[in-house]
Motif scaffolding. Structure first.
Motif, PDB file in Angstrom:
ATOM      1  N   TYR A  14       0.839  -1.199   0.000  1.00 55.90           N
ATOM      2  CA  TYR A  14       0.000   0.000   0.000  1.00 55.90           C
ATOM      3  C   TYR A  14       0.878   1.255   0.000  1.00 55.90           C
ATOM      4  N   THR A  18       1.188   4.259  -2.878  1.00 54.71           N
ATOM      5  CA  THR A  18       0.985   5.689  -2.636  1.00 54.71           C
ATOM      6  C   THR A  18       2.171   6.497  -3.143  1.00 54.71           C
ATOM      7  N   GLN A  19       3.370   5.963  -3.005  1.00 59.32           N
ATOM      8  CA  GLN A  19       4.557   6.653  -3.511  1.00 59.32           C
ATOM      9  C   GLN A  19       4.592   6.642  -5.039  1.00 59.32           C
ATOM     10  N   SER A  35       1.445  -3.343  -6.083  1.00 57.74           N
ATOM     11  CA  SER A  35       1.450  -1.882  -6.003  1.00 57.74           C
ATOM     12  C   SER A  35       1.144  -1.245  -7.350  1.00 57.74           C
ATOM     13  N   THR A  39      -1.892   1.448  -7.985  1.00 55.03           N
ATOM     14  CA  THR A  39      -1.524   2.832  -8.292  1.00 55.03           C
ATOM     15  C   THR A  39      -2.526   3.580  -9.168  1.00 55.03           C
ATOM     16  N   MET A  42      -5.391   4.781  -7.190  1.00 60.18           N
ATOM     17  CA  MET A  42      -5.032   5.852  -6.266  1.00 60.18           C
ATOM     18  C   MET A  42      -4.865   7.183  -6.993  1.00 60.18           C
ATOM     19  N   THR A  47      -5.558   8.140  -2.094  1.00 61.61           N
ATOM     20  CA  THR A  47      -4.811   7.039  -1.489  1.00 61.61           C
ATOM     21  C   THR A  47      -5.509   6.435  -0.274  1.00 61.61           C
ATOM     22  N   SER A  48      -6.814   6.537  -0.217  1.00 61.83           N
ATOM     23  CA  SER A  48      -7.550   5.947   0.899  1.00 61.83           C
ATOM     24  C   SER A  48      -7.424   4.426   0.890  1.00 61.83           C
ATOM     25  N   GLN A  49      -7.511   3.828   2.078  1.00 63.10           N
ATOM     26  CA  GLN A  49      -7.329   2.390   2.191  1.00 63.10           C
ATOM     27  C   GLN A  49      -8.456   1.608   1.529  1.00 63.10           C
TER      28      GLN A  49
END
Length: 377
Positions: A14, A18-19, A35, A39, A42, A47-49
């Motif tokens: 996660y 986000t990065q 990821s 991405t 997101m 970027t919410s879970q």
């Protein structure tokens, strides 16, 4: 129903996503497959879970559809229906939805790869396109879990059991492996552009290998081995492989005993999702957790009982090579990998679609055998 804070590997994937969404990801330690799937969502929605739950639900649904297609191709509509029913009701599989598990992606990708490879085995003008697509999906599986890098061995085994000549089997396997490499190389180039080092996928393999093969190894995850590896991840990767190989050569009997423990861990239970959802870092009511764990493990053992009961009927079928090559060899592959590297029950989650197809195939064969016996006095 039970929202959980992401932890361990799930949180790492996660955080990497986000990065990536913010375009400043420079990591080379964690495999990027999951990821990379998270991405785009997101980027669109933040970027919410809840993004991880949404993606997991889509992967779950997609896997059910792909499993139906594969089962229908090799075993018929009845087995396909049973397959999806088994997957939809699988408690251990359902409980991985909220924990951002890479196995939910692996299940879909590997099922799709074997379905496309089956299509590539049929007489058709597009069979090479199917073969290329299957290989590239297996390459993406390796980007998700680097242990899949040797998955071309499954393809060679499938070709041999279906009676393909050695030269043709090797040729098709080599083409499959090349397609895998084509899927992996863009990430390798990215790694080189970031680190100026040749890193095929990640640099965590050595540390995992050593933690799984040292005097303190416990067959599952352990934070450290008997020797402290260097803090630098690149040096730790090299030192981990070196020290792990040395321990295996010097302690072959201990390595074999540890391999058996790892195999038990791989197949021993099916409760990792319940543990992550209800137990880890929490204090749930004992009755709730025990009941949930019993439901998961009970379902898991019931499936294996059905499969063992149906094994003789499966091998008596003329088309046994279909289920053996397309569904059993992937499970056997991961079993062998887990015999050497770090093991755990979550690893077999990548093969739940194959296991569901095998059980469905066995149930159909048992029913046919029973019908055949009932028609004769």
């Amino acid at each position: 129903a039970f929202p959980v804070a992401l932890k361990s590997d799930g949180f790492a994937y996660y955080a990497s996503a986000t990065q990536m969404a913010a375009r400043h990801y420079v990591g080379v330690y964690w495999p990027p497959g999951l990821s990379l799937v998270l991405t785009p969502w997101m980027v669109l929605f933040g970027t919410s879970q809840w993004i991880t739950v949404l993606v997991s639900l889509m992967l779950f649904s997609g896997t059910c559809a792909l499993a139906w297609l594969l089962a229908n191709e090799i075993a018929g509509a009845r087995a396909a229906g049973i397959t999806v029913a088994l997957l939809a009701a699988w408690p251990g599989y359902l409980t991985t939805i909220g924990i951002d598990s890479k196995e939910t992606l692996l299940t879909l990708v590997l099922t799709a790869a074997m379905l496309l490879y089956w299509k590539a085995s049929l007489p058709a003008r597009t069979k090479w396109a199917f073969l290329m697509s299957a290989g590239m999906l297996a390459g993406y599986a390796a980007l998700t879990q680097p242990a899949c890098m040797l998955f071309a061995g499954v393809i060679l085994g499938y070709e041999l059991v279906r009676g393909t000549g050695m030269a043709r089997a090797l040729g098709r396997t080599a083409f499959f492996g090349l397609a895998m490499l084509l899927a992996i190389l863009p990430w390798t180039y990215r790694n080189f552009s970031v680190t100026h080092r040749f890193i095929l996928i990640t640099v965590n393999g050595g540390s995992v290998f050593y933690r799984a093969n040292n005097p303190l190894a416990n067959a599952s995850y352990s934070p450290e081995g008997a020797i402290h590896l260097p803090a630098d991840v690149y040096e730790a990767d090299k030192a981990g492989y070196r020290e792990g190989k040395r321990w295996i050569v010097e302690h072959p009997a201990a390595f074999l005993a540890l391999a058996v423990r790892k195999q038990i861990g791989y197949l021993g239970d099916d409760g990792i999702g319940v543990y992550e959802t209800l137990e880890r870092d929490r204090k749930p009511p004992l009755v709730l957790y025990a009941a949930a764990k019993a439901a998961c493990s009970g379902y898991w053992f019931a499936l294996w009982c059905l499969l063992i009961m149906g094994a003789p009927a499966l091998f008596r079928s003329d088309d046994w090579w279909k289920w053996y090559g397309l569904c059993f060899l992937p499970v056997l592959y991961q079993w062998l990998i887990d015999s050497v590297f770090e093991s755990g029950s979550r690893h077999h989650l990548a093969d739940v679609a194959f296991l569901a197809i095998l059980v469905a195939f066995a149930m159909v064969r048992l029913k046919k055998s029973g019908d055949a016996i009932g028609t004769h006095p």
